[in-house]
Design an enzyme around this catalytic site. Structure first.
Site, PDB file in Angstrom:
ATOM      1  N   ARG A  26     -45.617   1.200   4.807  1.00  0.00           N
ATOM      2  CA  ARG A  26     -45.883   0.503   6.379  1.00  0.00           C
ATOM      3  C   ARG A  26     -45.827  -0.999   6.006  1.00  0.00           C
ATOM      4  O   ARG A  26     -45.534  -1.698   6.889  1.00  0.00           O
ATOM      5  CB  ARG A  26     -47.266   0.802   6.613  1.00  0.00           C
ATOM      6  CG  ARG A  26     -47.402   2.039   7.392  1.00  0.00           C
ATOM      7  CD  ARG A  26     -48.800   2.080   7.631  1.00  0.00           C
ATOM      8  NE  ARG A  26     -48.777   4.494   8.279  1.00  0.00           N
ATOM      9  CZ  ARG A  26     -48.777   4.487   8.400  1.00  0.00           C
ATOM     10  NH1 ARG A  26     -49.114   3.734   9.744  1.00  0.00           N
ATOM     11  NH2 ARG A  26     -48.919   5.764   8.958  1.00  0.00           N
ATOM     12  N   ASP A  36     -54.947   7.138  -1.925  1.00  0.00           N
ATOM     13  CA  ASP A  36     -55.840   6.166  -1.604  1.00  0.00           C
ATOM     14  C   ASP A  36     -54.732   6.579  -0.228  1.00  0.00           C
ATOM     15  O   ASP A  36     -54.706   5.360   0.407  1.00  0.00           O
ATOM     16  CB  ASP A  36     -54.668   5.363  -2.205  1.00  0.00           C
ATOM     17  CG  ASP A  36     -53.087   5.310  -2.028  1.00  0.00           C
ATOM     18  OD1 ASP A  36     -52.803   5.958  -1.717  1.00  0.00           O
ATOM     19  OD2 ASP A  36     -52.859   4.598  -3.582  1.00  0.00           O
ATOM     20  N   GLU A  60     -57.048  10.037  -9.844  1.00  0.00           N
ATOM     21  CA  GLU A  60     -56.682   8.296  -9.748  1.00  0.00           C
ATOM     22  C   GLU A  60     -57.994   7.796  -8.774  1.00  0.00           C
ATOM     23  O   GLU A  60     -57.518   6.794  -8.066  1.00  0.00           O
ATOM     24  CB  GLU A  60     -54.779   8.821  -8.366  1.00  0.00           C
ATOM     25  CG  GLU A  60     -54.093   7.302  -9.098  1.00  0.00           C
ATOM     26  CD  GLU A  60     -53.047   7.756  -8.286  1.00  0.00           C
ATOM     27  OE1 GLU A  60     -53.099   7.464  -7.046  1.00  0.00           O
ATOM     28  OE2 GLU A  60     -51.752   8.190  -8.278  1.00  0.00           O
ATOM     29  N   HIS A 107     -37.441   8.371   3.706  1.00  0.00           N
ATOM     30  CA  HIS A 107     -38.500   9.354   4.224  1.00  0.00           C
ATOM     31  C   HIS A 107     -38.639   9.836   5.533  1.00  0.00           C
ATOM     32  O   HIS A 107     -38.201   9.218   6.758  1.00  0.00           O
ATOM     33  CB  HIS A 107     -39.891   8.174   3.630  1.00  0.00           C
ATOM     34  CG  HIS A 107     -40.916   8.447   4.592  1.00  0.00           C
ATOM     35  ND1 HIS A 107     -41.486   8.975   5.793  1.00  0.00           N
ATOM     36  CD2 HIS A 107     -42.175   8.652   3.010  1.00  0.00           C
ATOM     37  CE1 HIS A 107     -43.472   9.470   4.973  1.00  0.00           C
ATOM     38  NE2 HIS A 107     -43.585   9.218   4.106  1.00  0.00           N
ATOM     39  N   GLU A 164     -53.339   1.278   1.867  1.00  0.00           N
ATOM     40  CA  GLU A 164     -54.293   2.438   0.946  1.00  0.00           C
ATOM     41  C   GLU A 164     -55.208   1.157   0.362  1.00  0.00           C
ATOM     42  O   GLU A 164     -55.712   1.922  -0.644  1.00  0.00           O
ATOM     43  CB  GLU A 164     -52.450   2.669  -0.502  1.00  0.00           C
ATOM     44  CG  GLU A 164     -51.457   3.240   0.142  1.00  0.00           C
ATOM     45  CD  GLU A 164     -51.211   3.179   1.209  1.00  0.00           C
ATOM     46  OE1 GLU A 164     -51.024   1.972   1.372  1.00  0.00           O
ATOM     47  OE2 GLU A 164     -50.172   3.574   1.855  1.00  0.00           O
ATOM     48  N   HIS A 222     -41.189   3.805   2.032  1.00  0.00           N
ATOM     49  CA  HIS A 222     -41.484   4.500   2.965  1.00  0.00           C
ATOM     50  C   HIS A 222     -42.865   3.025   3.585  1.00  0.00           C
ATOM     51  O   HIS A 222     -43.812   3.552   4.194  1.00  0.00           O
ATOM     52  CB  HIS A 222     -41.956   5.564   2.452  1.00  0.00           C
ATOM     53  CG  HIS A 222     -42.740   5.754   1.455  1.00  0.00           C
ATOM     54  ND1 HIS A 222     -44.261   5.258   2.310  1.00  0.00           N
ATOM     55  CD2 HIS A 222     -43.260   6.168   0.344  1.00  0.00           C
ATOM     56  CE1 HIS A 222     -45.110   6.257   0.905  1.00  0.00           C
ATOM     57  NE2 HIS A 222     -43.917   6.189  -0.195  1.00  0.00           N
TER      58      HIS A 222
END
Ligand code: UD1
Ligand code: UDP
Length: 369
Positions: free
Chosen positions: A207, A97, A119, A238, A133, A205
């Site tokens: 957003r 994604d 997926e 990250h 995503e 990590h």
């Protein structure tokens, strides 16, 4: 002519989840498998490809420091368009994604190249969560020829959206293939840990957690570490500057918190196996940890992976500081609550997902005139 399958990878999780598919395709003598790295991630992608001994045939070198979504998308689309026109693959595969996947599906659609989505069918139903995503996978899903769905829930999501059953294959998640391949190596974790302390492994990590939510998460970790001298928190950070700067500023000086660079996949799996508890907002970690019998507290409000939550081995805790501390403390103090979440279950796959995906493509190529 031998049919050509182009596997596109952009970020760390895509490389991990596509590695078993790439290996399985490379073992097929009647398929020409090529690998394109968009390098939406640079260091993280190279680290994983190297770990799986995969060399990209083509590389778009897309990553820029602190890239915006629009600039990333435009670089990806233009780069992919050029490569697809010169490579002329018969089929393109991409996983997940990310912006790489959404752009790959769109670039294929414009050129009418059949696109296989690995997926497929994960949904929260909320376009802004996880951001971006959910939108990426919804868009990719609209442009997909083969939907390789990891679970029955994912199949049902796609059927509800009107995808034909004949275009969906229930395969399991390739992350379990990657996990089993790697866990069997029993790699060492090269970070010195205190054997007398329980290990809490952390990753973060997303957003949607940038800014205040991530600060709350870090404050919760600090409080947990200070209250519990008998634990050690290991946090491979990250490289996104929105994550790295806050994590180092807020956690850099707490004695029982170790901040380290992202780990290679095999040592990361070793860290998962060695851990008592995992606190993470990662998608992949939510899938791997249950198979290793490790409880996960998920730093998110919603998950597109509800299977492990329903089984009681993964719990959503969001980014609320007090809630994170309370839920983690409970698992540290209450052996019964811990045991209930530490059952080894694997709702996401049996390690044979890549073989099922290759079967579908083999049948397609055999039927082609
Ligand atoms: C991306 C994906 C996210 C996925 C995550 C896995 C998008 C929009 N986001 O998020 O879905 O869960 O990867 O980790 O597709 N950076 C480096 N080195 C690297 C990688 C990243 O320095 O190897 C830094 C760069 O400054 C880069 C920034 O991180 O600009 C953001 O990278 P990006 O891929 O846009 O977003 P992620 O947050 O990594
Ligand atoms: N991982 C890794 N090294 C690390 C942290 C994570 O190899 O230091 C692996 C982890 O096992 C999982 C994947 O990276 O398979 C998850 O990647 P990430 O959290 O970046 O992305 P997401 O899964 O959330 O999209």
């Amino acid at each position: 002519m031998t049919p050509k399958v182009l596997c596109i990878v952009g970020t760390r999780p895509e490389a991990i989840k596509m590695a078993p598919v790439i290996k399985a395709l490379q073992a097929e003598k009647n398929i020409d498998c090529r690998v394109l790295a968009t390098a939406q991630h640079r260091g993280l992608l190279d680290q994983i490809l190297q770990g799986f001994a995969i060399t990209a045939d083509l590389d778009l070198d897309t990553m820029r420091p602190n890239q915006s979504l629009a600039a990333l998308t435009s670089r990806l689309l233009l780069g992919l368009d050029g490569v697809l026109q010169s490579e002329q693959p018969d089929v393109v595969l991409a996983q997940g994604d990310t912006t790489t996947v959404m752009s790959a599906a769109l670039a294929c659609f414009y050129l009418q190249i059949p696109f296989g989505h690995v997926e497929a069918g994960l949904r929260t139903g909320d376009l802004r969560n996880p951001f971006p995503e959910e939108a990426n996978r919804v868009i990719a899903g609209k442009l997909t020829r083969w939907h390789f769905a990891p679970t029955q829930r994912a199949v049902d999501n796609l059927l509800r959206e009107g995808v034909a059953a004949s275009d969906i294959a229930l395969t399991g998640n390739t992350v379990i293939d990657a996990l089993l391949m790697t866990a069997a190596q029993d790699s060492a974790l090269a970070i010195p840990l205190d054997p007398g302390k329980r290990l809490v492994l952390v990753t973060s990590h997303r957003r949607e957690n940038f800014g205040e939510p991530l600060q709350n998460i870090c404050q919760a970790l600090k409080r947990l570490a200070e209250r519990n001298p008998g634990i050690q928190i290991l946090y491979p950070v990250h490289p996104n500057p929105n994550v790295k700067d806050i994590a180092h500023r807020l956690l850099g000086r707490t004695r029982n918190i170790i901040l380290c660079a992202p780990l290679d996949y095999a040592p990361f799996i070793a860290a998962m196996k060695r851990s008592y508890l995992i606190i993470s907002d990662s998608g992949g970690v939510q899938e791997e940890a249950p198979a290793l019998g490790k409880p996960v507290l998920v730093l998110r409000e919603a998950t597109e992976r509800p299977e492990a939550v329903d089984l009681g081995v993964v719990k959503l805790v969001g980014a609320n500081r007090d809630n994170i501390v309370e839920q983690a403390q409970r698992l540290l103090d209450d052996p019964q609550a811990y045991q209930a979440m530490a059952r080894g279950v694997s709702p996401y796959g049996d390690g044979k997902a890549a073989a099922r995906i290759v079967d579908v493509l083999r049948q397609y190529f055999q039927a082609c005139p």
